[in-house]
Design a protein around this motif. Structure first.
Motif, PDB file in Angstrom:
ATOM      1  N   THR A 169      20.383  13.964  -3.742  1.00  0.00           N
ATOM      2  CA  THR A 169      19.536  13.084  -4.501  1.00  0.00           C
ATOM      3  C   THR A 169      18.316  13.971  -5.206  1.00  0.00           C
ATOM      4  N   TRP A 170      18.062  15.154  -4.227  1.00  0.00           N
ATOM      5  CA  TRP A 170      17.208  15.998  -5.170  1.00  0.00           C
ATOM      6  C   TRP A 170      17.822  16.794  -6.170  1.00  0.00           C
ATOM      7  N   VAL A 171      19.006  17.243  -6.156  1.00  0.00           N
ATOM      8  CA  VAL A 171      19.483  18.069  -6.926  1.00  0.00           C
ATOM      9  C   VAL A 171      20.522  17.370  -8.014  1.00  0.00           C
ATOM     10  N   ALA A 172      21.253  16.757  -7.578  1.00  0.00           N
ATOM     11  CA  ALA A 172      22.359  16.154  -8.865  1.00  0.00           C
ATOM     12  C   ALA A 172      22.505  14.559  -8.442  1.00  0.00           C
ATOM     13  N   PRO A 173      21.423  13.920  -8.783  1.00  0.00           N
ATOM     14  CA  PRO A 173      21.635  12.008  -8.274  1.00  0.00           C
ATOM     15  C   PRO A 173      22.478  11.614  -9.637  1.00  0.00           C
ATOM     16  N   GLU A 174      22.325  12.161 -10.522  1.00  0.00           N
ATOM     17  CA  GLU A 174      23.180  11.700 -11.823  1.00  0.00           C
ATOM     18  C   GLU A 174      24.329  12.506 -12.388  1.00  0.00           C
ATOM     19  N   GLU A 175      24.739  13.479 -11.522  1.00  0.00           N
ATOM     20  CA  GLU A 175      25.759  14.319 -11.968  1.00  0.00           C
ATOM     21  C   GLU A 175      27.207  13.753 -11.076  1.00  0.00           C
ATOM     22  N   GLN A 176      27.692  14.946 -10.442  1.00  0.00           N
ATOM     23  CA  GLN A 176      28.668  14.375  -9.660  1.00  0.00           C
ATOM     24  C   GLN A 176      28.644  13.867  -8.246  1.00  0.00           C
ATOM     25  N   GLY A 177      27.176  13.923  -7.895  1.00  0.00           N
ATOM     26  CA  GLY A 177      26.850  13.725  -6.450  1.00  0.00           C
ATOM     27  C   GLY A 177      27.351  14.966  -5.607  1.00  0.00           C
ATOM     28  N   CYS A 178      28.176  14.588  -4.571  1.00  0.00           N
ATOM     29  CA  CYS A 178      28.707  15.485  -3.665  1.00  0.00           C
ATOM     30  C   CYS A 178      29.419  16.353  -4.386  1.00  0.00           C
ATOM     31  N   LEU A 179      30.317  16.056  -5.308  1.00  0.00           N
ATOM     32  CA  LEU A 179      31.289  16.814  -6.019  1.00  0.00           C
ATOM     33  C   LEU A 179      30.477  18.008  -6.792  1.00  0.00           C
ATOM     34  N   TYR A 180      29.236  17.807  -6.945  1.00  0.00           N
ATOM     35  CA  TYR A 180      28.525  19.069  -7.458  1.00  0.00           C
ATOM     36  C   TYR A 180      28.721  20.134  -6.851  1.00  0.00           C
ATOM     37  N   CYS A 181      28.579  20.089  -5.450  1.00  0.00           N
ATOM     38  CA  CYS A 181      29.113  21.377  -4.714  1.00  0.00           C
ATOM     39  C   CYS A 181      30.242  21.354  -4.095  1.00  0.00           C
ATOM     40  N   HIS A 187      13.450  21.340  -8.121  1.00  0.00           N
ATOM     41  CA  HIS A 187      14.559  20.720  -9.042  1.00  0.00           C
ATOM     42  C   HIS A 187      14.097  19.178  -9.597  1.00  0.00           C
ATOM     43  N   ARG A 188      13.491  18.665  -8.545  1.00  0.00           N
ATOM     44  CA  ARG A 188      12.891  17.205  -9.367  1.00  0.00           C
ATOM     45  C   ARG A 188      14.047  16.493  -9.777  1.00  0.00           C
ATOM     46  N   GLY A 189      15.282  16.326  -9.105  1.00  0.00           N
ATOM     47  CA  GLY A 189      16.267  15.368  -9.358  1.00  0.00           C
ATOM     48  C   GLY A 189      17.010  15.971 -10.518  1.00  0.00           C
ATOM     49  N   GLN A 190      17.226  17.348 -10.825  1.00  0.00           N
ATOM     50  CA  GLN A 190      17.758  17.943 -11.925  1.00  0.00           C
ATOM     51  C   GLN A 190      18.598  19.162 -11.192  1.00  0.00           C
ATOM     52  N   PRO A 191      19.942  19.582 -11.561  1.00  0.00           N
ATOM     53  CA  PRO A 191      20.748  20.647 -10.911  1.00  0.00           C
ATOM     54  C   PRO A 191      19.815  21.934 -11.357  1.00  0.00           C
ATOM     55  N   VAL A 192      19.160  22.085 -12.370  1.00  0.00           N
ATOM     56  CA  VAL A 192      18.419  23.285 -12.956  1.00  0.00           C
ATOM     57  C   VAL A 192      16.943  22.953 -13.189  1.00  0.00           C
ATOM     58  N   PRO A 193      16.350  23.649 -12.381  1.00  0.00           N
ATOM     59  CA  PRO A 193      14.846  23.410 -12.483  1.00  0.00           C
ATOM     60  C   PRO A 193      14.205  23.515 -13.822  1.00  0.00           C
ATOM     61  N   ASP A 194      13.131  22.880 -14.288  1.00  0.00           N
ATOM     62  CA  ASP A 194      12.568  22.927 -15.684  1.00  0.00           C
ATOM     63  C   ASP A 194      12.003  24.306 -15.815  1.00  0.00           C
ATOM     64  N   ASN A 195      11.337  25.032 -15.028  1.00  0.00           N
ATOM     65  CA  ASN A 195      10.752  26.087 -15.333  1.00  0.00           C
ATOM     66  C   ASN A 195      11.384  27.339 -14.651  1.00  0.00           C
ATOM     67  N   ILE A 196      12.357  27.886 -15.142  1.00  0.00           N
ATOM     68  CA  ILE A 196      12.909  29.035 -14.641  1.00  0.00           C
ATOM     69  C   ILE A 196      12.810  30.151 -15.679  1.00  0.00           C
ATOM     70  N   TRP A 197      12.859  31.232 -15.638  1.00  0.00           N
ATOM     71  CA  TRP A 197      12.913  32.368 -16.404  1.00  0.00           C
ATOM     72  C   TRP A 197      13.793  33.529 -16.475  1.00  0.00           C
ATOM     73  N   PHE A 198      14.186  34.032 -17.644  1.00  0.00           N
ATOM     74  CA  PHE A 198      15.356  35.233 -17.715  1.00  0.00           C
ATOM     75  C   PHE A 198      14.494  36.450 -18.287  1.00  0.00           C
ATOM     76  N   LEU A 199      15.203  37.484 -18.149  1.00  0.00           N
ATOM     77  CA  LEU A 199      14.818  38.790 -18.834  1.00  0.00           C
ATOM     78  C   LEU A 199      14.547  38.308 -20.426  1.00  0.00           C
TER      79      LEU A 199
END
Length: 364
Positions: free
Chosen positions: A106-118, A165-177
């Motif tokens: 529910t926290w990470v992939a509620p609208e994706e594949q569910g358990c199949l996300y991992c 995560h707020r219900g998303q596979p990738v959090p909104d606020n991440i950063w890269f070099l």
């Protein structure tokens, strides 16, 4: 029509056009007086927090909390006795384990594949073929580390996977070099990342990337740039170095939705004894994020497919906004960890031994 009259009309018209442009600019950037001032220190010191009521109300309205999964009667068997390859949560009662797995979905992939996300479709649950499962395992360990070892920053609220995560596979606020913004230096020499407005620095002219220096490397004492005496007296910190620190402060202010006086006394910014307690909390937070990036997030670089990496090939990393997302406390202090105490601490050493060796990555 005389030439003098014509020129007069020209300048009047030009002045009117300029006034119109300036007027539109003022109106479009004007902030309506719906702010509220909250006194947080002695009067006369400027210890005031300013809140925009409309923005704050909108943000609070957009902050949602998932309902806790129903508590299940303990089964009397631990997960490692029922399932294979449970490397992190094997000490949990199988009922608690299954409940936590449902919550993470529910926290990470509620609208994706569910358990199949991992868990790969058609394969055993024990399979580690998907990179998402391998990364999730390490993220669970990271969450335990935050709650177990960084209570100076997160107690008593704690964190769960949902905090970021707020219900998303990738959090909104991440950063890269940041590969850097190419620009001819001309006569001014090396611009040191300045005058390239970036969200990270509050769209200011300060250096656009404060994260590498303070949130990826060990911040140590490099973040402290203010001298405590009128004369230099050994403090050789340059103005450029000071501006890097200010850039991080802008990021923190924006990430938490607060003023500088949330952590500092305006009459003596550098004096810890006169600073609010939040400054100590923030001190630990800077070092916590630096450690998490170094020990957990950067080492996952080889686990991610290329599409999940940054423009220079680095892994996604965390900063203050990753958890806070504009609130002085993530989720405005809602204590989700109370409902999931299994994330509050490590399991027995024989079943939980971070850092865990990662299996070899496979192409996805």
């Amino acid at each position: 029509m005389s030439e003098r009259y014509a020129w007069s009309n020209f300048w009047l018209g030009l002045g009117g056009a300029v006034a119109a442009v300036v007027g539109v600019g003022i109106v479009s950037t004007f902030e309506w007086p719906d702010t509220e001032s909250v006194q947080v220190g002695y009067r006369g010191n400027g210890m005031v927090q300013i809140y925009n009521q409309v923005s704050l109300a909108n943000q609070v309205a957009q902050t949602s909390f998932p309902e806790p999964e129903p508590v299940i009667e303990p089964a009397g068997l631990v997960a490692s006795e029922i399932y294979d390859n449970v490397q992190v949560l094997g000490h949990l009662d199988v009922s608690d384990f299954n409940r936590l797995m449902l919550a993470i979905t529910t926290w990470v992939a509620p609208e994706e594949q569910g358990c199949l996300y991992c868990h790969a479709e058609g394969e055993e649950l024990s399979s580690d073929s998907l990179y998402t499962k391998r990364v999730a395992r390490r993220m669970i360990q990271m969450t335990m580390t935050v709650n177990q070892e960084w209570d100076q920053h997160v107690a008593p609220t704690g964190v769960t996977c949902y905090t970021c995560h707020r219900g998303q596979p990738v959090p909104d606020n991440i950063w890269f070099l940041d590969p850097g913004q190419w620009r001819t230096t001309g006569l001014v020499g090396n611009p040191a990342g300045q005058n390239m407005p970036a969200t990270a620095a509050g769209l200011s002219s300060l250096p656009f990337d404060p994260f590498v220096t303070f949130l990826e490397e060990d911040p140590g004492s490099s973040i402290r740039v203010a001298g405590l005496e009128a004369l230099p007296n050994g403090n050789r910190t340059s103005i450029k170095q000071t501006e890097w620190t200010y850039s991080l402060m802008m990021h923190m202010s924006t990430s938490l939705g607060v003023n500088c006086t949330f952590c500092h006394n305006s009459r003596a910014f550098s004096d810890w004894e006169q600073s609010p307690v939040q400054r100590t909390t923030a001190w630990h937070g800077i070092r916590m994020v630096s450690e998490l990036n170094a020990d957990y997030l950067n080492p996952l670089q080889n686990e991610y497919p290329a599409i999940r990496l940054g423009p220079t090939g680095d892994a996604p990393k965390a900063n203050c906004a990753t958890c806070h997302q504009g609130a002085y406390k993530p989720l405005y202090g809602y204590e989700m960890l109370v409902d999931y105490p299994s994330l509050a601490q490590y399991g027995p050493p024989e079943l939980q031994d971070p850092p865990m060796a990662m299996p070899a990555a496979t192409s996805q």
